[in-house]
Structures are given as C-alpha cells and as structure tokens.
Design an enzyme around this catalytic site. Structure first.
Site, PDB file in Angstrom:
ATOM      1  N   LYS A  40       0.823  -1.271   0.074  1.00 16.74           N
ATOM      2  CA  LYS A  40       0.002   0.150  -0.191  1.00 16.74           C
ATOM      3  C   LYS A  40       0.924   1.254   0.004  1.00 16.74           C
ATOM      4  O   LYS A  40       2.238   1.047   0.168  1.00 16.74           O
ATOM      5  CB  LYS A  40      -0.930   0.076   1.317  1.00 16.74           C
ATOM      6  CG  LYS A  40      -0.057   0.081   2.659  1.00 16.74           C
ATOM      7  CD  LYS A  40      -1.257   0.088   3.796  1.00 16.74           C
ATOM      8  CE  LYS A  40      -0.359  -0.005   5.137  1.00 16.74           C
ATOM      9  NZ  LYS A  40      -1.269   0.010   6.329  1.00 16.74           N
ATOM     10  N   ARG A 134     -10.286   1.368  14.976  1.00 16.05           N
ATOM     11  CA  ARG A 134     -10.468   1.899  13.799  1.00 16.05           C
ATOM     12  C   ARG A 134     -11.650   0.924  12.791  1.00 16.05           C
ATOM     13  O   ARG A 134     -12.828   1.040  13.450  1.00 16.05           O
ATOM     14  CB  ARG A 134      -9.274   1.836  12.884  1.00 16.05           C
ATOM     15  CG  ARG A 134      -8.048   2.588  13.402  1.00 16.05           C
ATOM     16  CD  ARG A 134      -7.146   2.475  12.447  1.00 16.05           C
ATOM     17  NE  ARG A 134      -6.519   1.203  11.971  1.00 16.05           N
ATOM     18  CZ  ARG A 134      -5.285   1.108  11.406  1.00 16.05           C
ATOM     19  NH1 ARG A 134      -4.354   2.255  10.943  1.00 16.05           N
ATOM     20  NH2 ARG A 134      -4.923  -0.008  10.803  1.00 16.05           N
ATOM     21  N   TYR A 263      13.524  31.588   2.055  1.00 19.89           N
ATOM     22  CA  TYR A 263      12.350  32.545   2.758  1.00 19.89           C
ATOM     23  C   TYR A 263      12.576  32.880   3.956  1.00 19.89           C
ATOM     24  O   TYR A 263      12.809  32.075   4.844  1.00 19.89           O
ATOM     25  CB  TYR A 263      11.264  31.550   2.392  1.00 19.89           C
ATOM     26  CG  TYR A 263      10.761  31.476   0.912  1.00 19.89           C
ATOM     27  CD1 TYR A 263      10.217  32.493   0.106  1.00 19.89           C
ATOM     28  CD2 TYR A 263      10.706  30.140   0.373  1.00 19.89           C
ATOM     29  CE1 TYR A 263       9.872  32.420  -1.088  1.00 19.89           C
ATOM     30  CE2 TYR A 263      10.398  29.997  -1.040  1.00 19.89           C
ATOM     31  CZ  TYR A 263      10.046  30.984  -1.659  1.00 19.89           C
ATOM     32  OH  TYR A 263       9.521  30.863  -3.092  1.00 19.89           O
ATOM     33  N   MET A 310       9.766  24.731  -1.821  1.00 19.77           N
ATOM     34  CA  MET A 310       8.768  23.804  -2.540  1.00 19.77           C
ATOM     35  C   MET A 310       9.867  22.948  -3.451  1.00 19.77           C
ATOM     36  O   MET A 310       9.741  21.535  -3.295  1.00 19.77           O
ATOM     37  CB  MET A 310       7.861  24.523  -3.358  1.00 19.77           C
ATOM     38  CG  MET A 310       6.884  23.409  -4.086  1.00 19.77           C
ATOM     39  SD  MET A 310       5.595  24.270  -4.993  1.00 19.77           S
ATOM     40  CE  MET A 310       4.447  25.035  -3.753  1.00 19.77           C
TER      41      MET A 310
END
Length: 368
Positions: A40, A134, A263, A310
C-alpha cells in the site's frame, strides 16, 4: 503525477535487500504460513509495481493494499491470478468491480452486505476490532450475524478473518495479549473457519511468530525498516534497508558574513562559507521540518540551512565542492550513513512516514 527524470534527484531501490528481508522472514515461518507483501501507499514510497514483482520473485504468496485502486493497478500490471486483499474500506458501489477482478475486500458492517449487485463471487475478509479502534466488528453477535448473511448469498464467500495489533511493536505485551484473546473469542464463535486467518503485521511476525495462523502481512520490515526503535535490538535477524535518496548540487556559491538564504532570511552567515542549492524540496516529500537536519557530501555531514522550499533546499558545505557533486539524503556515503530512522527521530515521527512522503515526482531506479 509527472516524474522528474530530467532532474538530478532520484531514489535507488535495492531489490536484493527486499528479497533478503523476505527470505529471512520466510525461514522463520512455519511451512504452512503464507507471506503477503504489503504494498500500500506506493509500497511505502518504494514503488508498488516493482516491489510487488520483487516480492513475488522472493516467494510472497499475495499482496495487501489500502484501497481498491491499488489492487486494480496490480491487476493491470499483470498480477492477474495473485491473491490481493484491500485492507481499507471500499465503497459498496465498487463491490462488483472488485468481484469481477477477483479482489478480496475487507468488510466490517452487515448493512454493507445488503442488496449487493454482483456479477461474480465476492471474496470477503471480516475485520475484527480487537483494540485498534479503527475498522472492525467488536462482538461475537456481529460476527455470527455477518457469517449468516454471507452464507445466505451464494455470491458471497467468507474467505478470511483478521485483526490488527496496536502495540505489537512494543516490548510490553499485555495489551497485545488482550487483543489476541478478543480475536480468538470471535474466531472460535464462527460456525466455519475461513480459509485465511491472519493477525500478524511485521512487528508481530518478527516477535510473535506463534500467532502466524495462515498468513502474515509483511510490510515495513520487507523494506528493511524496523517497526519501532523500541524493538530494534530484539529482532531475530538484521533488516536490510532498500531505499536510498540522492540528489546533486546544482549551484555552489560562497556567502559573505551577513548574507542570508531562503524564505524569511532565517539563516544568516556569520563568516565566509560555502553553500549549495539542491533540486529537491517539500513538494517531493523533503518537508520543511528537515531544516536543521543534515545530508552527506563526500561522506561528511552538511546541515540543511534556512527554510526548505517547494522545489529546492540549501545546505552548508564543509568546504568548496564542484557543481554536480552527489549528495546523500538517505543512504550510505564513504562509510557514513543517514537512515530513515535518523530522519524520523529528527522529525519526531516514524520511518514509515519518512519514506511514504517521498512522492512519485522523484524517479525510482531499481538495482540488483
């Protein structure tokens, strides 16, 4: 998603390591216990199709996925006759699609079974919530009712029953034993034992081989990663990590005292120093929290400085390097190594998340 084959950032997957981890696990399993490869989440970031092929070559008898789309991708890739189980919830309207493709589904609600329109028999695995909280039924009454409903419809087959342990990766076993006892109570309440009874994930299969039942679900450790740091020294064999992440320096420059990078100008040089820009960022899975961590250049540690962008990241170099020099983010370099566990510890998370975050924009290269 577009894969960046024309950018010098890549993942290497050691297929031999995956095969070795599977073989070592199989060697400690009873002969009548199957190993299912859990692929998965793009095989925990390793690449679902190639990992599935490798696992099958190594002797895996089937596959576990999280969603129906992953199962269909395996079928489309040529795994036509292999056992595939969807561990997550599947929409009722997609039951027929699963049935036609001979894909086994997890069921945990009786009402889900009502008024199904099927063109082929549907294989069902009943999920028991023994303490994970769950998905899953929780009582003997629920189990018996679902068994009765399935038996009344010749298009439904109760192929399996299973549960998932919440604390199998811990050395303290009391909660694990409570879960196992609850599961066994529900299992023995059924009139007919399904073909597959399975409870063991990687941690349970490594530490509690006696509860293998008919199959184990071999996930994180197939990729050479430890289910938890707590049990790392208690494993029956050494796990071989399969994934390495590399990039190259695309710009090398010297900063003067007072120069800032990235940044927010959160990092400012206090002396003359060399830095390099790497073509990888949080869009690839190298999230902003990696700032302050380190990579390897020529076998030496180099810190990540400023904010991760990014698509780009900046590192401080121990000295001047040539543009194009290789950088190791996860893996070995000249006798030193950075592991997924190292990254997980710094990020205050688990190794599962570290590799799962690495998305398909980064190309995978399969070795051996």
């Amino acid at each position: 998603m577009v894969t960046g084959w024309h950018r010098p950032t890549w993942i290497e997957i050691d297929r031999a390591a995956i095969r070795e981890n599977i073989k070592n696990e199989q060697n400690k399993l009873p002969e009548n216990v199957d190993l299912w490869a859990v692929v998965k989440a793009n095989a925990y970031g390793h690449g679902i199709i190639e990992v599935a092929r490798t696992a099958k070559e190594a002797g895996a008898k089937g596959f576990c996925v999280a969603i129906l789309d992953e199962a269909l991708a395996l079928r489309e890739a040529g795994f036509q006759d292999d056992f595939i189980l969807v561990l997550g919830a599947t929409r009722k309207e997609d039951a027929n699609l699963a049935a036609k493709n001979h894909i086994s589904l997890t069921v945990f609600r009786e009402d889900w079974l009502e008024d199904l329109t099927l063109e082929a028999p549907l294989r069902i695995h009943l999920k028991v919530d023994s303490g994970m909280g769950r998905l899953g039924i929780r009582t003997v009454e629920e189990a018996r009712q679902i068994e009765t409903t399935i038996a009344s419809d010749n298009q439904l087959q109760l192929e399996g029953i299973y549960t998932h342990f919440a604390t199998a990766d811990q050395l303290e076993t009391s909660y694990f034993e409570q879960q196992l006892a609850k599961f066994q109570t529900i299992l023995t309440s059924l009139k007919n034992r399904p073909t597959y009874v399975h409870t063991a994930n990687s941690a349970a299969s490594l530490l509690q081989p006696q509860i293998g039942f008919d199959a184990i679900r071999f996930g994180i450790s197939m990729y050479g990663l430890t289910p938890s740091t707590e049990i790392k020294t208690s494993l029956p064999f050494e796990l071989k990590p399969a994934l390495a992440l590399y990039t190259e320096m695309v710009h090398v420059k010297e900063l003067a005292p007072g120069d800032s990078v990235s940044y927010g100008a959160t990092y400012t040089a206090t002396e003359r120093e060399w830095v390099a820009t790497l073509p990888i960022g949080y869009a690839d899975g190298l999230i902003r929290h990696y700032s302050g961590f380190h990579v390897l250049v020529g076998g030496e540690l180099a810190p990540i400085i400023g904010r991760v962008c990014m698509d780009q990241t900046i590192i401080k170099l121990p000295r001047e390097f040539q543009t194009g020099s290789k950088v190791t983010i996860i893996g070995e370099d000249n006798g030193n190594a950075i592991t997924a566990d190292d990254a997980a510890q710094y990020l205050d998370t688990i190794n599962y998340e570290v590799t799962c975050l690495l998305n398909e924009r980064i190309p995978r290269k399969y070795l051996h």
